[in-house]
Design an enzyme around this catalytic site. Structure first.
Site, PDB file in Angstrom:
ATOM      1  N   ARG A  85       0.810  -1.225   0.000  1.00  0.00           N
ATOM      2  CA  ARG A  85       0.000   0.000   0.000  1.00  0.00           C
ATOM      3  C   ARG A  85       0.837   1.265   0.000  1.00  0.00           C
ATOM      4  O   ARG A  85       0.318   2.373   0.055  1.00  0.00           O
ATOM      5  CB  ARG A  85      -0.924  -0.001   1.229  1.00  0.00           C
ATOM      6  CG  ARG A  85      -1.905  -1.154   1.243  1.00  0.00           C
ATOM      7  CD  ARG A  85      -2.522  -1.335   2.616  1.00  0.00           C
ATOM      8  NE  ARG A  85      -1.525  -1.679   3.623  1.00  0.00           N
ATOM      9  CZ  ARG A  85      -1.792  -1.852   4.912  1.00  0.00           C
ATOM     10  NH1 ARG A  85      -3.026  -1.690   5.357  1.00  0.00           N
ATOM     11  NH2 ARG A  85      -0.837  -2.175   5.760  1.00  0.00           N
ATOM     12  N   CYS A 114       1.635  -0.056  10.163  1.00  0.00           N
ATOM     13  CA  CYS A 114       2.654  -0.957   9.617  1.00  0.00           C
ATOM     14  C   CYS A 114       2.571  -2.331  10.302  1.00  0.00           C
ATOM     15  O   CYS A 114       2.708  -2.440  11.523  1.00  0.00           O
ATOM     16  CB  CYS A 114       4.043  -0.360   9.802  1.00  0.00           C
ATOM     17  SG  CYS A 114       5.355  -1.396   9.095  1.00  0.00           S
TER      18      CYS A 114
END
Ligand code: ZN
Length: 206
Positions: free
Chosen positions: A44, A99
């Site tokens: 992403r 993350c």
């Protein structure tokens, strides 16, 4: 199975040459990127796309959780090439909120080899445990750890002998810490830009 990708590739190459007939011819001869991106491997967070740069404009190194470990031969080789051969002017250490690598790093379950790779994040978490424990919830805590990880990696790049050699020879080189938001596509500068030894001393005390 991959016909769609190959088809996309042909369309992309055709569009590039329609806009700029010399586009690929120019790239064959040289690359002169001013930027070196150290980012997360997360799908992403596409490096060039986020900052709208074309092929040839940014040198890119990506790994899980955007680490710059002082003993990693892969990262060190890329850094050396970027700084000493390409002579990039800016190193961008780019983390991102949400993350998975950062989250995995501090989970108590066993994940195998990746736990070894992520150990520098556990050190960052330990160093800042009081601040992290004071966070309102886990999302805020993990987002802050993403920022702290980026800052730690900027410090790593700024204390690396490859970077020092560039500064000593008078080569302009700045290291920046950014965090990208998957939610809105925006980058936040963490305010830890280091362009020389004086900056490093002021920001990191080393
Ligand atoms: Zn990530």
């Amino acid at each position: 199975m991959l016909d769609e990708l190959l088809d996309n590739n042909r369309k992309w190459a055709r569009q590039k040459t329609e806009i700029d007939p010399q586009f690929f011819t120019r790239l064959v001869n040289q690359q002169t990127p001013e930027y070196f991106w150290i980012g997360c491997a997360d799908s992403r967070v596409p490096a060039n796309e986020i900052v709208n740069l074309d092929p040839g404009e940014m040198f890119v190194h990506r790994n899980v959780a955007n680490l710059a470990p002082q003993q990693d031969a892969n990262y060190l080789s890329v850094l050396q090439y970027a700084v000493h051969v390409l002579k990039v002017k800016h190193v961008l250490v780019v983390g991102h909120y949400g993350c998975g690598g950062v989250r995995t790093a501090i989970e108590s379950t066993d994940h195998g080899l990746i736990d070894h790779w992520l150990s520098p994040i556990r050190e960052v978490a330990h160093e800042h445990r009081h601040e992290l424990e004071a966070c309102e919830d886990d999302t805020i805590m993990l987002d802050r750890l993403c920022e702290l990880n980026v800052i730690a990696q900027v410090r790593n790049v700024a204390t690396n002998p490859i970077t020092l050699a560039a500064w000593r020879s008078g080569q302009p080189l700045s290291i920046h810490g950014w965090v990208y938001s998957i939610r809105n596509g925006l980058v936040t500068d963490q305010g830890v830009t280091v362009s020389n030894l004086q900056d490093r001393l002021e920001i990191f005390g080393v």
